[in-house]
Design a protein around this motif. Structure first.
Motif, PDB file in Angstrom:
ATOM      1  N   VAL A  12       0.775   4.732  -2.382  1.00 17.13           N
ATOM      2  CA  VAL A  12       0.330   5.853  -2.001  1.00 17.13           C
ATOM      3  C   VAL A  12       1.505   6.987  -1.980  1.00 17.13           C
ATOM      4  O   VAL A  12       0.979   8.090  -2.566  1.00 17.13           O
ATOM      5  CB  VAL A  12      -0.212   5.807  -0.455  1.00 17.13           C
ATOM      6  CG1 VAL A  12      -0.565   7.255   0.139  1.00 17.13           C
ATOM      7  CG2 VAL A  12      -1.424   4.698  -0.394  1.00 17.13           C
ATOM      8  N   LEU A  22      -5.606   7.455 -10.138  1.00 18.97           N
ATOM      9  CA  LEU A  22      -6.077   6.947  -8.828  1.00 18.97           C
ATOM     10  C   LEU A  22      -6.887   5.835  -8.579  1.00 18.97           C
ATOM     11  O   LEU A  22      -6.762   4.903  -7.914  1.00 18.97           O
ATOM     12  CB  LEU A  22      -6.446   8.088  -8.175  1.00 18.97           C
ATOM     13  CG  LEU A  22      -5.697   8.889  -7.299  1.00 18.97           C
ATOM     14  CD1 LEU A  22      -6.070  10.209  -6.657  1.00 18.97           C
ATOM     15  CD2 LEU A  22      -5.001   8.003  -6.205  1.00 18.97           C
ATOM     16  N   TYR A  78       1.837   9.107  -5.238  1.00 18.44           N
ATOM     17  CA  TYR A  78       0.933  10.547  -5.465  1.00 18.44           C
ATOM     18  C   TYR A  78       1.185  11.535  -4.419  1.00 18.44           C
ATOM     19  O   TYR A  78       1.149  12.701  -4.986  1.00 18.44           O
ATOM     20  CB  TYR A  78      -0.368   9.920  -5.088  1.00 18.44           C
ATOM     21  CG  TYR A  78      -1.070   8.957  -6.271  1.00 18.44           C
ATOM     22  CD1 TYR A  78      -1.490   9.343  -7.365  1.00 18.44           C
ATOM     23  CD2 TYR A  78      -0.668   7.504  -6.062  1.00 18.44           C
ATOM     24  CE1 TYR A  78      -2.018   8.256  -8.500  1.00 18.44           C
ATOM     25  CE2 TYR A  78      -1.241   6.524  -6.968  1.00 18.44           C
ATOM     26  CZ  TYR A  78      -1.812   7.232  -8.281  1.00 18.44           C
ATOM     27  OH  TYR A  78      -2.020   6.325  -9.262  1.00 18.44           O
ATOM     28  N   LEU A  79       1.894  11.217  -3.367  1.00 16.57           N
ATOM     29  CA  LEU A  79       2.105  12.052  -2.362  1.00 16.57           C
ATOM     30  C   LEU A  79       3.408  13.140  -3.040  1.00 16.57           C
ATOM     31  O   LEU A  79       3.636  14.279  -2.701  1.00 16.57           O
ATOM     32  CB  LEU A  79       2.338  11.818  -1.030  1.00 16.57           C
ATOM     33  CG  LEU A  79       1.251  10.963  -0.369  1.00 16.57           C
ATOM     34  CD1 LEU A  79       1.791  10.424   1.002  1.00 16.57           C
ATOM     35  CD2 LEU A  79       0.174  12.077  -0.119  1.00 16.57           C
ATOM     36  N   VAL A  91       0.954  -1.035  -0.106  1.00 12.41           N
ATOM     37  CA  VAL A  91       0.110  -0.204  -0.046  1.00 12.41           C
ATOM     38  C   VAL A  91       0.948   1.268   0.092  1.00 12.41           C
ATOM     39  O   VAL A  91       0.645   2.111  -0.750  1.00 12.41           O
ATOM     40  CB  VAL A  91      -0.961   0.014   1.348  1.00 12.41           C
ATOM     41  CG1 VAL A  91      -1.551   1.375   1.214  1.00 12.41           C
ATOM     42  CG2 VAL A  91      -1.954  -1.125   1.031  1.00 12.41           C
ATOM     43  N   ILE A  93      -5.041  -1.420  -4.243  1.00 11.28           N
ATOM     44  CA  ILE A  93      -4.907  -1.490  -2.876  1.00 11.28           C
ATOM     45  C   ILE A  93      -6.085  -2.538  -2.266  1.00 11.28           C
ATOM     46  O   ILE A  93      -5.836  -3.386  -1.677  1.00 11.28           O
ATOM     47  CB  ILE A  93      -5.066  -0.188  -2.325  1.00 11.28           C
ATOM     48  CG1 ILE A  93      -3.855   0.477  -2.483  1.00 11.28           C
ATOM     49  CG2 ILE A  93      -5.254  -0.202  -0.931  1.00 11.28           C
ATOM     50  CD1 ILE A  93      -3.868   2.258  -2.398  1.00 11.28           C
ATOM     51  N   ALA A 135      -5.041   2.700  -8.840  1.00 12.59           N
ATOM     52  CA  ALA A 135      -4.388   2.475  -7.625  1.00 12.59           C
ATOM     53  C   ALA A 135      -5.202   1.832  -6.492  1.00 12.59           C
ATOM     54  O   ALA A 135      -4.786   0.747  -5.710  1.00 12.59           O
ATOM     55  CB  ALA A 135      -3.399   3.708  -7.151  1.00 12.59           C
ATOM     56  N   VAL A 136      -6.316   2.638  -6.453  1.00 13.95           N
ATOM     57  CA  VAL A 136      -7.513   2.166  -5.371  1.00 13.95           C
ATOM     58  C   VAL A 136      -7.796   0.668  -5.572  1.00 13.95           C
ATOM     59  O   VAL A 136      -8.028  -0.038  -4.765  1.00 13.95           O
ATOM     60  CB  VAL A 136      -8.705   2.688  -5.428  1.00 13.95           C
ATOM     61  CG1 VAL A 136      -9.680   2.258  -4.605  1.00 13.95           C
ATOM     62  CG2 VAL A 136      -8.208   4.404  -4.917  1.00 13.95           C
TER      63      VAL A 136
END
Length: 312
Positions: free
Chosen positions: A233, A263, A236-237, A229, A270, A266-267
């Motif tokens: 994540v 996104l 993107y940050l 994960v 995850i 990615a979701v």
């Protein structure tokens, strides 16, 4: 051999579906250098006008090295009895008898040699100072089987498919080491590492039987899921930081918006990892492929954002 090999067999043995992981770092760096040259971003006092031919030669070189590295890795996985018939990773061209082990090894070494020759051409066109990156670009794929077996595969992949190609491509195009491209390479680089991590998490039982010590075997199931994960994540940050604070150029909002469109992928990934059962590796049987899809669409969006921003 029960069946003659076709050109398709030789091509499939390269695992061409994985080539986006090597192409994206060069493409993204090409796009960034284009962006920097159009917006007068200071890459260094001795930076020259971009040499795009060297950029495209770098793309050819890294894909040759990637293909060769895949083949050498497959050979050593076969020798170490990692890839047996029915193994979950789908690498079966040696165990099924389509290719003899030595053929795969020679094939891989030949591609590495051709890739190295392209690298020599790039050296003649740029500067011998970048030779160390080329040496590492050949050595790290050759060392990957050992590094993977000692829980260092993630580091190898991050260097091979993010840090080194970004730094090297920028140098041969501009004549300077622009160190911030290392930071710029981390978003897609971590997503590339997520492909390996998904693969190793799925293959825990097979790798344990083969005597390997991959990171998921050290961390265990729950920590491996959390690390996956994080690999998804954090990119993107990082993009938010780069776009919002690093360049301070309004045109880079294009890059941010395009990346944010990925996104949902990615979701999806995850969710697949976090709902999987530890006892059933088939729950994440194709998560490495799903991770590769995310790396591809993210990397292309990231690159396209810089390319479009070049002309805004």
């Amino acid at each position: 051999m029960s069946n003659p090999r076709t050109l398709k067999d030789w091509f499939i043995a390269l695992r061409p579906w994985s080539f986006s992981t090597s192409a994206i770092p060069v493409i993204a760096t090409l796009a960034f250098v284009c962006f920097a040259s159009h917006h007068d971003i200071d890459l260094g006092s001795s930076a020259s006008a971009p040499d795009y031919a060297n950029g495209f030669l770098s793309l050819l070189m890294i894909m040759l090295l990637h293909g060769g590295g895949n083949l050498v890795s497959d050979y050593y996985d076969h020798v170490r009895r990692v890839d047996l018939p029915g193994c979950p990773n789908g690498v079966h061209w040696i165990s099924s008898g389509v290719f003899r082990p030595r053929e795969i090894l020679v094939y891989g070494l030949l591609l590495l040699a051709i890739g190295a020759a392209v690298g020599v051409l790039i050296l003649f066109r740029s500067d011998i100072e970048v030779l160390w990156i080329g040496v590492l670009a050949v050595a790290l794929p050759l060392g990957y089987p050992w590094l993977k077996a000692h829980a260092l595969g993630d580091v190898d992949i991050l260097l091979c498919f993010a840090v080194l190609p970004a730094l090297g491509t920028c140098f041969v195009m501009t004549g300077v080491y622009y160190l911030p491209v290392i930071f710029l390479s981390l978003p897609y680089g971590l997503l590339t590492v997520s492909i390996l991590h998904a693969n190793n998490t799925r293959d825990r039982a097979n790798d344990r039987r083969a005597g390997l010590l991959t990171l998921p075997l050290i961390l265990g199931w729950q920590a491996s899921r959390r690390l996956y994960v994080a690999y998804l994540v954090v990119p993107y940050l990082l993009v938010l930081f780069v776009m919002g604070f690093y360049f301070g150029h309004s045109a880079t909002i294009l890059c941010l918006l395009l990346v944010l469109l990925t996104l949902p992928v990615a979701v999806r990934n995850i969710r697949a990892m976090m709902t999987a059962e530890a006892e059933d590796e088939q729950d994440i049987g194709v998560l490495d492929q799903m991770s590769a899809q995310l790396q591809l669409v993210f990397g292309l969006s990231y690159s396209l954002g810089f390319a479009l921003a070049s002309f805004v």
